[in-house]
Design an enzyme around this catalytic site. Structure first.
Site, short mmCIF file in Angstrom:
data_model
loop_
_atom_site.label_atom_id
_atom_site.label_comp_id
_atom_site.label_asym_id
_atom_site.label_seq_id
_atom_site.Cartn_x
_atom_site.Cartn_y
_atom_site.Cartn_z
N GLY A 1 -3.99 -8.44 1.47
CA GLY A 1 -4.15 -7.39 2.47
C GLY A 1 -4.59 -6.08 1.86
O GLY A 1 -5.30 -6.04 0.85
N SER A 2 -4.13 -4.99 2.45
CA SER A 2 -4.65 -3.66 2.10
C SER A 2 -4.29 -3.19 0.70
O SER A 2 -4.83 -2.17 0.25
CB SER A 2 -4.16 -2.63 3.12
OG SER A 2 -4.72 -2.89 4.39
#
Length: 692
Positions: free
Chosen positions: A322-323
């Protein structure tokens, strides 16, 4: 009536007196022949007997040899003591203790003797008389194990109970015997269990370091022959000259490991997640200081052993990060001179179409600086930076940070993760790669990548083994920190860290990861989880990776919560508190005082607790405790440690891991115990504690 023979008739049966007497030489000759014949037969008989005796005595006979071996000699195979596993400060993580088993040979016992032996031993062993007697009465059995994990004093006491048998029949003197049986013991219980692994009953490592370094840890095999006399008594001394295995000193810091275990327990309870894992790395050296996983198990308790609970998920589970990928893409763009921290990126109001797909931001924005792309975790901003870099440079930098390749720590089954080839990557795939979707990594890779930024852009080779020592404690080899490569410049690394500090400031996505008194640089991540080949609308993996203290990074921490089922699933919410708890405890353990200027003056919380006004000296005084080390006496009993000041959880870890029972009163921390510290206790004893 029959006639009676006359006197003259009887004379015909008598020798004729008138015949000439036989010559003496003829008689002698006949006697000599007879004597020679008899002598020949005797000599032949003795010759046959001598030949047979010589055959039996001088030539091998497998059948007789087997009988002699069974009756008078036995081959003994001794395995040298398995080497210990120690943490970086010499605290024991895994050791081998010598316990004993109680065995019986019922082959020479009659029913009354078996009954007597069963009635004598049953109360001591906690077994039914019928159970023991039934096992001893089975035909053909010469070796019946009655008990295991006995201390030498317990074994001697049980053998003494059977002494009356020997008074009735000397052959029963050796009915009971107690061979030594090594047992692997883990003083920390569940602490680092998935990393340390476990050893099977045959002395072979089955998981973790116990398996990957089995040849180093395992002792050498020593074989010798023991002899017994006709009464079954040993006539040769026991020999235990087997060479022990090597001791490994790990980079693990048990104090920090303890903090990781507590943070994982709290996260699992708070989020009701399927799993959680955390990694702590020394930024400067690349040392793995702690690694924890949930679910887990206590390797000292073999009942219901499920090796799935010993799975090192931080190394084996491939997750979409993810981020948390975004800082590495930003670092690459800065290193290539494509942008500066102040460069404005148009974030399209939260929706941007790439090909036939649309990228969305959770926090829609218009124009953002590169620094704010990190602060507000903009997918669109990261994707546009990746397009500036293009596929080749984006994937190359990510691989330099350690993604798509194994760490080299040697964990069995470690995943390398998945990254697309730049040659056939599609535009939408390049965009999603920039914010950690469509690629996979493990938690170790995340921790070491963020440590690279904390180390001025220099990636260090991950290190798990500090030293190898022989069975006498002499140093064999020491592993020194090794530089892998310079991924980005020091200036770029400092700029990215400054951007990551904004994540924990007001308005950032990771405010719950703040640590009072310490600057934190971090990044949140929330990734959809792939279920049955498609992205689940509900299952998420929340993560937080960061550095502490941000102004002079010492530790890189990665905290991941897999599929939380209670509350929000955002990385800053589910993983941020765990990061903060580990960071705060680790700073105390390392003796790094908080910055008074960063302490909150407005919070009247208890000193030393997150969010409160804290005296730096008071913070260091609250350094995390770990369960005390357990030591065994020469007689094989456990020396009870001083439990004063331990929490209820630490007390459980210490005593239950050692096979002791607990009776407690109150709550809080231990203020009294019975028996007192230093008392030798056999396994299974009860310890009374008072908490306040």
């Amino acid at each position: 009536m029959p006639s009676v023979p006359s006197h003259s008739d009887w004379r015909r049966f008598l020798p004729d007196r008138a015949a000439a007497p036989e010559r003496d030489g003829s008689v002698r000759s006949r006697a000599a022949i007879r004597l020679a014949t008899v002598g020949l037969f005797v000599a032949v008989g003795y010759g046959v007997l001598s030949a047979r005796a010589a055959w039996l005595m001088l030539l091998p006979d497998e059948r007789l040899e087997r009988k002699a071996q069974v009756q008078f000699e036995s081959s003994v195979r001794v395995m040298g003591r398995r080497g210990d596993l120690l943490d970086r400060d010499g605290r024991i993580l895994a050791t081998t203790v010598k316990l004993q088993e109680l065995h019986a040979d019922p082959s020479g016992l009659d029913d009354s003797q078996i009954q007597f032996l069963s009635e004598t031993l049953a109360p001591q062993l906690g077994l039914q008389v019928e159970h023991i007697a039934g096992r001893l009465r089975k035909p053909g059995r010469k070796d019946v194990r009655l008990a295991k994990d006995l201390t030498p004093s317990e074994a001697a006491r049980l053998k003494a109970l059977a002494a009356p048998l020997a008074k009735t029949d000397h052959r029963l003197r050796n009915v009971l015997w107690t061979p030594d049986m090594p047992r692997r013991f883990y003083p920390g219980g569940v602490e680092a269990a998935s990393v340390l692994g476990i050893v099977g009953g045959n002395g072979v490592g089955l998981a973790g370091i116990e398996a990957s370094h089995d040849r180093t840890l395992r002792g050498r095999v020593f074989k010798y022959v023991t002899w017994r006399d006709r009464k079954g008594r040993r006539v040769t001394p026991e020999s235990t000259n087997a060479e022990g295995g090597q001791t490994l000193v790990l980079t693990i810091d048990r104090r920090i490991q303890h903090a990781v275990e507590e943070a994982l327990d709290e996260a699992m309870e708070r989020t009701a997640a399927e799993a959680a894992f955390a990694v702590v790395v020394d930024v400067e050296t690349g040392d793995l200081l702690a690694i924890g996983n949930r679910p887990t198990m206590n390797p000292n308790d073999r009942t219901g052993l499920d090796q799935e609970n010993l799975k090192n998920r931080a190394a084996l589970d491939a997750i979409e990060p993810g981020s948390v990928f975004k800082p590495f893409v930003v670092a690459a763009a800065l290193e290539e001179g494509l942008v500066t921290p102040q460069t404005v990126i148009g974030c399209e109001g939260g929706a941007w179409r790439v090909g036939r797909s649309t990228i969305h931001d959770d926090h829609p924005k218009g124009d953002l600086s590169v620094s704010d792309v990190i602060k507000f975790s903009s997918n669109i901003g990261a994707a546009k930076l990746a397009f500036m870099l293009e596929a080749d440079r984006t994937t190359e930098y990510l691989r330099h940070f350690g993604f798509g390749r194994r760490t080299g720590l040697g964990f069995p089954g470690e995943t390398r993760g998945m990254m697309r080839s730049p040659n056939d990557i599609k535009p939408i795939e390049l965009a999603t790669t920039s914010f950690g979707q469509g690629v996979t990594s493990n938690t170790l890779q995340l921790a070491y990548a963020i440590a690279t930024l904390g180390n001025g852009g220099v990636r260090m080779e991950p290190r798990l083994i500090l030293e190898q020592r022989d069975d006498h404690g002499e140093l064999i080899e020491r592993t020194e920190p090794t530089r892998d490569r310079q991924v980005v410049s020091e200036a770029v690394a400092r700029n990215v860290i400054a951007m990551m500090e904004t994540v924990t400031e007001e308005g950032g996505t990771g405010t719950r990861a703040r640590i009072p008194g310490y600057a934190v640089a971090g990044k949140t991540g929330t990734a959809q989880k792939v279920v049955d080949g498609v992205y689940s609308p509900t299952a998420r993996v929340g993560s937080f990776v960061g550095l502490v203290p941000a102004d002079d990074p010492k530790l890189a921490i990665a905290f991941v919560v897999d599929t939380p089922t209670e509350g929000l699933s955002y990385g800053g919410v589910v993983a941020g508190p765990g990061f903060a708890a580990i960071g705060e405890a680790s700073m105390r353990a390392l003796g790094i005082p908080p910055d008074p200027d960063l302490l909150d003056d407005d919070d009247d919380s208890e000193p030393g607790i997150s969010g409160g006004r804290t005296d730096p000296d008071a913070v260091l005084a609250l350094a995390p405790t770990v369960p005390p080390e357990l030591h065994w006496t020469e007689s094989g009993e456990l020396r009870l440690p001083d439990l004063s000041g331990l929490s209820w959880r630490d007390t459980l870890v210490t005593l239950q891991g050692a096979g002791l029972s607990i009776e407690s009163r109150g709550s809080g921390r231990v203020v009294a115990q019975s028996p007192p510290g230093g008392t030798p206790l056999p396994p299974g004893s009860t310890v009374e504690i008072t908490l306040d």
